[in-house]
Write a protein that holds these residues in place. Structure first.
Motif, PDB file in Angstrom:
ATOM      1  N   TYR A   1       0.844  -1.192   0.000  1.00  0.00           N
ATOM      2  CA  TYR A   1       0.000   0.000   0.000  1.00  0.00           C
ATOM      3  C   TYR A   1       0.877   1.238   0.000  1.00  0.00           C
ATOM      4  O   TYR A   1       2.006   1.210   0.482  1.00  0.00           O
ATOM      5  N   ASP A   2       0.316   2.331  -0.524  1.00  0.00           N
ATOM      6  CA  ASP A   2       1.023   3.603  -0.398  1.00  0.00           C
ATOM      7  C   ASP A   2       0.920   4.096   1.039  1.00  0.00           C
ATOM      8  O   ASP A   2       1.807   4.749   1.546  1.00  0.00           O
ATOM      9  N   LEU A   3      -0.222   3.769   1.624  1.00  0.00           N
ATOM     10  CA  LEU A   3      -0.487   4.296   2.965  1.00  0.00           C
ATOM     11  C   LEU A   3      -1.318   3.298   3.766  1.00  0.00           C
ATOM     12  O   LEU A   3      -2.286   2.730   3.250  1.00  0.00           O
ATOM     13  N   ILE A   4      -0.921   3.109   5.011  1.00  0.00           N
ATOM     14  CA  ILE A   4      -1.784   2.370   5.931  1.00  0.00           C
ATOM     15  C   ILE A   4      -2.179   3.329   7.044  1.00  0.00           C
ATOM     16  O   ILE A   4      -1.323   4.017   7.620  1.00  0.00           O
ATOM     17  N   VAL A   5      -3.473   3.421   7.271  1.00  0.00           N
ATOM     18  CA  VAL A   5      -3.998   4.272   8.341  1.00  0.00           C
ATOM     19  C   VAL A   5      -4.453   3.345   9.461  1.00  0.00           C
ATOM     20  O   VAL A   5      -5.203   2.400   9.213  1.00  0.00           O
ATOM     21  N   VAL A   6      -4.007   3.615  10.675  1.00  0.00           N
ATOM     22  CA  VAL A   6      -4.425   2.794  11.807  1.00  0.00           C
ATOM     23  C   VAL A   6      -5.397   3.600  12.648  1.00  0.00           C
ATOM     24  O   VAL A   6      -5.007   4.566  13.307  1.00  0.00           O
ATOM     25  N   GLY A   7      -6.665   3.243  12.584  1.00  0.00           N
ATOM     26  CA  GLY A   7      -7.694   3.957  13.314  1.00  0.00           C
ATOM     27  C   GLY A   7      -8.722   4.531  12.365  1.00  0.00           C
ATOM     28  O   GLY A   7      -8.379   5.254  11.426  1.00  0.00           O
TER      29      GLY A   7
ATOM     30  N   VAL B   1      -2.057  11.638  14.011  1.00  0.00           N
ATOM     31  CA  VAL B   1      -3.120  12.638  13.895  1.00  0.00           C
ATOM     32  C   VAL B   1      -4.190  12.397  14.952  1.00  0.00           C
ATOM     33  O   VAL B   1      -4.330  11.291  15.477  1.00  0.00           O
ATOM     34  N   GLY B   2      -4.943  13.456  15.231  1.00  0.00           N
ATOM     35  CA  GLY B   2      -6.074  13.321  16.140  1.00  0.00           C
ATOM     36  C   GLY B   2      -5.654  13.348  17.598  1.00  0.00           C
ATOM     37  O   GLY B   2      -4.665  13.989  17.960  1.00  0.00           O
ATOM     38  N   GLU B   3      -6.418  12.662  18.418  1.00  0.00           N
ATOM     39  CA  GLU B   3      -6.229  12.742  19.868  1.00  0.00           C
ATOM     40  C   GLU B   3      -4.835  12.294  20.323  1.00  0.00           C
ATOM     41  O   GLU B   3      -4.376  12.669  21.386  1.00  0.00           O
ATOM     42  N   MET B   4      -4.160  11.491  19.505  1.00  0.00           N
ATOM     43  CA  MET B   4      -2.824  11.020  19.880  1.00  0.00           C
ATOM     44  C   MET B   4      -1.835  12.155  20.038  1.00  0.00           C
ATOM     45  O   MET B   4      -0.839  12.040  20.733  1.00  0.00           O
ATOM     46  N   THR B   5      -2.094  13.274  19.323  1.00  0.00           N
ATOM     47  CA  THR B   5      -1.138  14.387  19.352  1.00  0.00           C
ATOM     48  C   THR B   5      -1.610  15.502  20.276  1.00  0.00           C
ATOM     49  O   THR B   5      -0.933  16.522  20.421  1.00  0.00           O
TER      50      THR B   5
ATOM     51  N   LEU C   1      -0.886   7.142  12.012  1.00  0.00           N
ATOM     52  CA  LEU C   1      -1.466   6.638  13.252  1.00  0.00           C
ATOM     53  C   LEU C   1      -2.610   7.555  13.663  1.00  0.00           C
ATOM     54  O   LEU C   1      -2.420   8.762  13.808  1.00  0.00           O
ATOM     55  N   ALA C   2      -3.773   6.954  13.818  1.00  0.00           N
ATOM     56  CA  ALA C   2      -4.950   7.718  14.244  1.00  0.00           C
ATOM     57  C   ALA C   2      -5.658   6.868  15.291  1.00  0.00           C
ATOM     58  O   ALA C   2      -6.826   6.536  15.158  1.00  0.00           O
ATOM     59  N   CYS C   3      -4.896   6.503  16.308  1.00  0.00           N
ATOM     60  CA  CYS C   3      -5.371   5.501  17.277  1.00  0.00           C
ATOM     61  C   CYS C   3      -6.274   6.085  18.346  1.00  0.00           C
ATOM     62  O   CYS C   3      -6.786   5.355  19.188  1.00  0.00           O
ATOM     63  N   GLY C   4      -6.422   7.407  18.354  1.00  0.00           N
ATOM     64  CA  GLY C   4      -7.379   8.006  19.269  1.00  0.00           C
ATOM     65  C   GLY C   4      -6.928   7.991  20.718  1.00  0.00           C
ATOM     66  O   GLY C   4      -5.738   7.916  21.017  1.00  0.00           O
ATOM     67  N   ALA C   5      -7.910   8.071  21.577  1.00  0.00           N
ATOM     68  CA  ALA C   5      -7.625   8.179  23.000  1.00  0.00           C
ATOM     69  C   ALA C   5      -8.548   7.250  23.765  1.00  0.00           C
ATOM     70  O   ALA C   5      -9.528   6.746  23.228  1.00  0.00           O
ATOM     71  N   ARG C   6      -8.206   7.020  24.988  1.00  0.00           N
ATOM     72  CA  ARG C   6      -9.088   6.269  25.879  1.00  0.00           C
ATOM     73  C   ARG C   6      -9.290   7.097  27.135  1.00  0.00           C
ATOM     74  O   ARG C   6      -8.578   8.067  27.357  1.00  0.00           O
TER      75      ARG C   6
ATOM     76  N   GLY D   1     -11.025  12.382  32.005  1.00  0.00           N
ATOM     77  CA  GLY D   1     -10.323  12.943  30.848  1.00  0.00           C
ATOM     78  C   GLY D   1      -9.814  11.824  29.957  1.00  0.00           C
ATOM     79  O   GLY D   1     -10.102  10.646  30.191  1.00  0.00           O
ATOM     80  N   LEU D   2      -9.089  12.226  28.938  1.00  0.00           N
ATOM     81  CA  LEU D   2      -8.643  11.260  27.939  1.00  0.00           C
ATOM     82  C   LEU D   2      -7.124  11.159  27.921  1.00  0.00           C
ATOM     83  O   LEU D   2      -6.433  12.138  28.178  1.00  0.00           O
ATOM     84  N   VAL D   3      -6.643   9.971  27.616  1.00  0.00           N
ATOM     85  CA  VAL D   3      -5.208   9.783  27.396  1.00  0.00           C
ATOM     86  C   VAL D   3      -5.026   9.128  26.027  1.00  0.00           C
ATOM     87  O   VAL D   3      -5.826   8.299  25.606  1.00  0.00           O
ATOM     88  N   ALA D   4      -3.982   9.533  25.343  1.00  0.00           N
ATOM     89  CA  ALA D   4      -3.750   9.039  23.982  1.00  0.00           C
ATOM     90  C   ALA D   4      -3.452   7.543  23.994  1.00  0.00           C
ATOM     91  O   ALA D   4      -2.814   7.025  24.902  1.00  0.00           O
ATOM     92  N   ASN D   5      -3.934   6.852  22.974  1.00  0.00           N
ATOM     93  CA  ASN D   5      -3.542   5.460  22.760  1.00  0.00           C
ATOM     94  C   ASN D   5      -2.181   5.462  22.068  1.00  0.00           C
ATOM     95  O   ASN D   5      -2.079   5.322  20.862  1.00  0.00           O
ATOM     96  N   GLY D   6      -1.156   5.635  22.842  1.00  0.00           N
ATOM     97  CA  GLY D   6       0.177   5.858  22.272  1.00  0.00           C
ATOM     98  C   GLY D   6       1.019   4.607  22.085  1.00  0.00           C
ATOM     99  O   GLY D   6       2.178   4.694  21.665  1.00  0.00           O
ATOM    100  N   GLU D   7       0.447   3.444  22.365  1.00  0.00           N
ATOM    101  CA  GLU D   7       1.261   2.218  22.370  1.00  0.00           C
ATOM    102  C   GLU D   7       1.935   1.933  21.028  1.00  0.00           C
ATOM    103  O   GLU D   7       3.118   1.607  20.976  1.00  0.00           O
ATOM    104  N   LEU D   8       1.168   2.042  19.945  1.00  0.00           N
ATOM    105  CA  LEU D   8       1.749   1.725  18.634  1.00  0.00           C
ATOM    106  C   LEU D   8       2.850   2.731  18.284  1.00  0.00           C
ATOM    107  O   LEU D   8       3.915   2.354  17.781  1.00  0.00           O
ATOM    108  N   ALA D   9       2.606   4.005  18.585  1.00  0.00           N
ATOM    109  CA  ALA D   9       3.619   5.029  18.311  1.00  0.00           C
ATOM    110  C   ALA D   9       4.899   4.713  19.080  1.00  0.00           C
ATOM    111  O   ALA D   9       6.004   4.822  18.548  1.00  0.00           O
ATOM    112  N   ARG D  10       4.744   4.304  20.325  1.00  0.00           N
ATOM    113  CA  ARG D  10       5.928   4.002  21.131  1.00  0.00           C
ATOM    114  C   ARG D  10       6.620   2.743  20.640  1.00  0.00           C
ATOM    115  O   ARG D  10       7.846   2.650  20.649  1.00  0.00           O
TER     116      ARG D  10
END
Lengths: 376, 78, 353
Positions: free
Chosen positions: A3-9, A241-245, A73-78, A205-214
């Protein structure tokens, strides 16, 4: 498949990114652990479409082996869930969690729900629960009125947010109030009031789903993924992008997704909005001390606060008390302990989510079904 | 659509999650390590409190699992 | 005491009992290296007479301990699985060897094998059961052994005779310095015959009662005791939590501590060959670590070369959890100049020269 691009989320950020890249002629795959598009905020909406984008819904990304030119990465927040006495009882659920469960078919008509914790999400949840027929006698926001007022007056900078806020205006809303104990059939709040209810919907409140980024080695900034004006992370070819940042809602998420998808600079002052939110809903000191020695902190392993309170750090708590060693891989207790004791996050290792040995080996099951594509 | 939960036949709507079905029945999804009843919390697949058994396999997150005709759900197992 | 793994903790405890005041110098938390990465078995093994003597003595010492609950001591026994008649035949010699030396063991025919473990794949020939073996949760065991002993969180950069130098330049002296840094011992003692031997492990969610014994294929001995650069063997433990801990792999010459999918896949496939039910179980975590391997598969216990005050206790490979107590006993006897129950020469640092 290349793929040219894979979007996660597949929430607003990921959808915007996939669409923008598709419009530029890129071959895009979008993956989401959830069975449908829309992420948390648009969960259950049936009008969402992403033509021209390959979808892998219900697919949990557990490893990354680098087979795309570009990754967004667009994994959002929890939700941040903080331990307090009784918080492990089945009637205590996440605020966003309860809303998600209602969209999944939980019968809420006629149920009494106390919504508590912190952040604008509480208002949205209360409004949606009422719309679905629930009775919401109290919405308890831990932040003080003064801060909320300052934030409200500053909303002119983001006009769309004013309409949102007015739309959610709600009765039963109290600032400077938080849960201190849940008990069978109800909850006690910090002013001593005891409220009977079917559910306590609670989120701090929300915390980023940062696991994949890490896992990928992206530089983090606090609990958020560090990005430049093009949403590029510190790792070549990887965007976030999104809540992760930065926790900032739908408009920010879509603006960032569009920019990353189209390889453009992001527009709008959403970063400022995210910081204003963070400042307004900063958690008060009292919340650090809600848990008693008997309160379970790690829900997977039933590790009580008293067992780890005097330990030197997360590593020791993991090794000696198994705190954070369960199936959720510290997704719940990790952020809570980070806030309560300043314990930093542990290293992330694959698999990012539990999966069966068969799936790990990519074998077919006994009925001959192929694995559900858990790793890339 | 019909599924079975702990051996009992239950009528469910397509599109529902197993977690929602189990909550509507007033059941806990699982027992914790020390025996506490636990139910769904996050509703989005991160907390793992809604784990239960489906068609002999588990423990799996029921909030991420749409109902399927004839599925056999078992709660409260380990 | 340089190194706060289970060997260091056990030795420090023993020396405190001899009247020494110990300080454990550990760069991380106690038991965070191979102790945490390993499986945590207390087993009698028969690769050599010396290995048998050390593991057997150590198992007796574990059995005599009053362990706190968090150590999760479970006498589940080890069941060596014979895949075919040839392996079963070969195990008869093993049976005689254990029995002659007073270690309880029995041969299981196929029927009794499946009575003992119904989850094994059909068609196995039998098994060799050592009922007195156990599993423990090693990080808590190390913490418990080291309880009450002074600790210093620091990294030792130089090891001298009776002194160490820490990162940052601080120098510590002792009547005795003991180096128990496992796979990395050769960094402080150049030329020491200890090499890191990488291993992978995986752990499942909770499936109480799925297996009852520690299960090992008899081919494990070939993997563990051979010298091939890369091997896997079936070895699964039931943990008190109901989780299944799945091993094992052995690799030489790998420096990177990260998980390698190809070896993990081989290891898990081997495990599923023996225990088909594993395929449907949820894997919640995988990791890798380093064993401290020596050429003769025996630990190095004794005075360091050209030293009169610096001692070594390393090279325990995959048996450090079992043999830490026997090691501590032997070391204390040597330090005190007493006679030793074990043949000290078998473990002496100079034996490879």
């Amino acid at each position: 498949m290349q793929y040219d691009l894979i979007v996660v989320g597949g929430g607003p950020a990921g959808m915007a990114a996939a669409r923008a890249a598709r419009d530029q002629g890129e071959r895009v795959l979008l993956l989401d652990d959830n069975p449908g598009l829309g992420g948390q905020i648009w969960r259950g909406r049936e009008d969402l479409r992403l033509e021209g984008v390959e979808l892998g819904l219900g697919h949990t990304l557990t490893e990354w082996r680098g087979e795309a030119k570009r990754l967004i990465l667009a994994c959002g927040a929890r939700e941040l869930l903080l331990p307090f006495p009784g918080w492990t009882m089945p009637h205590v659920v996440g605020a966003g969690g309860l809303q998600a469960l209602v969209k999944q078919g939980l019968a809420i008509q006629g149920k009494r729900v106390v919504v508590c914790g912190s952040g604008p999400l509480l208002l949205a949840v209360a409004a949606n629960l009422r719309k679905a027929g629930a009775e919401v006698p109290r919405v308890a926001e831990q932040a003080p009125w003064e801060k909320l007022l300052t934030f409200g007056l500053g909303l002119w900078r983001w006009p769309s947010k004013i309409f949102e806020a007015v739309g959610y205006a709600t009765s039963g809303y109290r600032a400077g109030l938080w849960p201190v104990e849940a008990w069978e059939g109800g909850v006690t709040l910090s002013d001593g009031s005891k409220i009977n209810c079917d559910y306590v919907a609670c989120g701090f409140g929300l915390v980023a789903n940062g696991e994949l980024a890490r896992l990928l080695g992206c530089r983090m900034n606090g609990g958020l993924v560090a990005v430049d004006d093009w949403q590029r992370t510190s790792v070549e070819g990887v965007y976030a992008v999104g809540e992760m940042t930065g926790i900032g809602g739908v408009e920010k998420a879509e603006a960032e997704g569009r920019a990353a998808g189209a390889r453009q600079r992001v527009t709008g002052n959403w970063g400022a909005f995210a910081s204003a939110l963070a400042k307004t809903f900063a958690l008060r000191e009292e919340l650090r001390a809600l848990a008693t020695a008997e309160t379970i902190v790690c829900r997977c392993e039933d590790v009580r606060w008293g067992r780890i309170a005097t330990m030197g750090g997360k590593r020791q708590a993991r090794l000696e008390a198994r705190c954070g060693m369960g199936a959720c891989q510290a997704r719940i207790c990790g952020p809570a302990l980070e806030w309560m004791c300043g314990w930093g996050p542990e290293n992330v290792r694959p698999p990012l989510f539990p999966l069966s040995v068969r799936e790990f080996l990519r074998d077919r099951d006994e009925a001959g079904h192929p694995p559900t594509g858990h790793s890339l | 659509m019909k599924i079975r939960v702990n051996g009992q036949e239950v009528e469910v709507q397509a599109g529902m999650s197993v977690a929602a079905v189990v909550m509507n029945l007033g059941l806990a999804a699982r027992r914790s390590v020390t025996g506490e009843p636990r139910g769904p919390v996050c509703g989005m697949g991160v907390c793992f409190e809604c784990r239960l058994w489906v068609d002999g396999e588990g423990p799996l997150r029921s909030c991420q699992m749409p109902v399927r005709e004839g599925m056999e759900v078992v709660t409260d197992a380990v | 005491m340089v190194g706060g793994g289970i060997v260091g903790a056990a030795c420090a405890r023993q020396l405190e009992r001899e009247g020494f005041h110990c300080v454990i110098v550990e760069r991380d938390v106690m038991g965070s290296g191979a102790t945490a990465a390993g499986m945590g078995h207390v087993v009698v093994m028969d690769d050599s007479e010396a290995q048998f003597a050390l593991t057997r003595r150590s198992r007796d010492l574990w059995d005599a301990m009053e362990l706190p609950d968090e150590v999760e001591f479970e006498r589940c026994g080890t069941l060596w699985v014979a895949a075919d008649e040839e392996e079963l035949e070969a195990v008869r010699g093993k049976l005689a060897y254990y029995r002659e030396r007073g270690v309880e063991a029995e041969l299981l025919d196929a029927r009794r094998l499946y009575e003992a473990e119904r989850g094994l794949r059909a068609g196995m020939a039998g098994g060799f059961l050592v009922p007195g073996d156990s599993v423990i949760y090693a990080p808590c065991a190390a913490a418990w052994l080291g309880r009450g002993i002074e600790r210093k969180k620091a990294e030792v950069l130089t090891l001298g005779d009776g002194w160490v130098e820490l990162r940052g330049g601080e120098r510590l002296e002792g009547d005795i310095v003991l180096c128990a840094t496992g796979a990395w011992a050769a960094k402080l003692t150049p030329g020491l015959e200890v090499k890191p031997r990488k291993g992978h492990l995986a752990i499942t969610d909770r499936y109480p009662g799925a297996i009852r014994h520690q299960l090992i294929e008899l081919g494990y001995l070939k993997s563990a005791h051979g010298d091939s650069t890369e091997s896997v063997a079936f070895n699964v433990q039931p943990r008190r939590t109901g989780q299944l801990l799945i091993g094992s792999s052995r690799q030489y010459g790998v420096e990177d501590g990260g998980v390698e999918r190809h070896i993990l896949e081989r290891m898990l496939r081997r495990a599923v060959e023996y225990l088909p039910g594993l395929a449907a179980m949820q894997l919640i975590r995988v990791w890798a670590g380093f064993r401290a391997a020596t050429p003769d598969k025996l630990p190095i216990i004794g005075l360091a070369r050209n030293c009169s005050r610096t001692w070594l206790a390393t090279g325990h490979e995959g048996l450090g959890i079992t043999t830490c107590l026997g090691t501590a006993e032997l070391l204390a006897d040597l330090v005190m100049g007493r006679g030793t129950a074990l043949r000290a020469a078998d473990y002496a640092p100079g034996r490879f020269a």
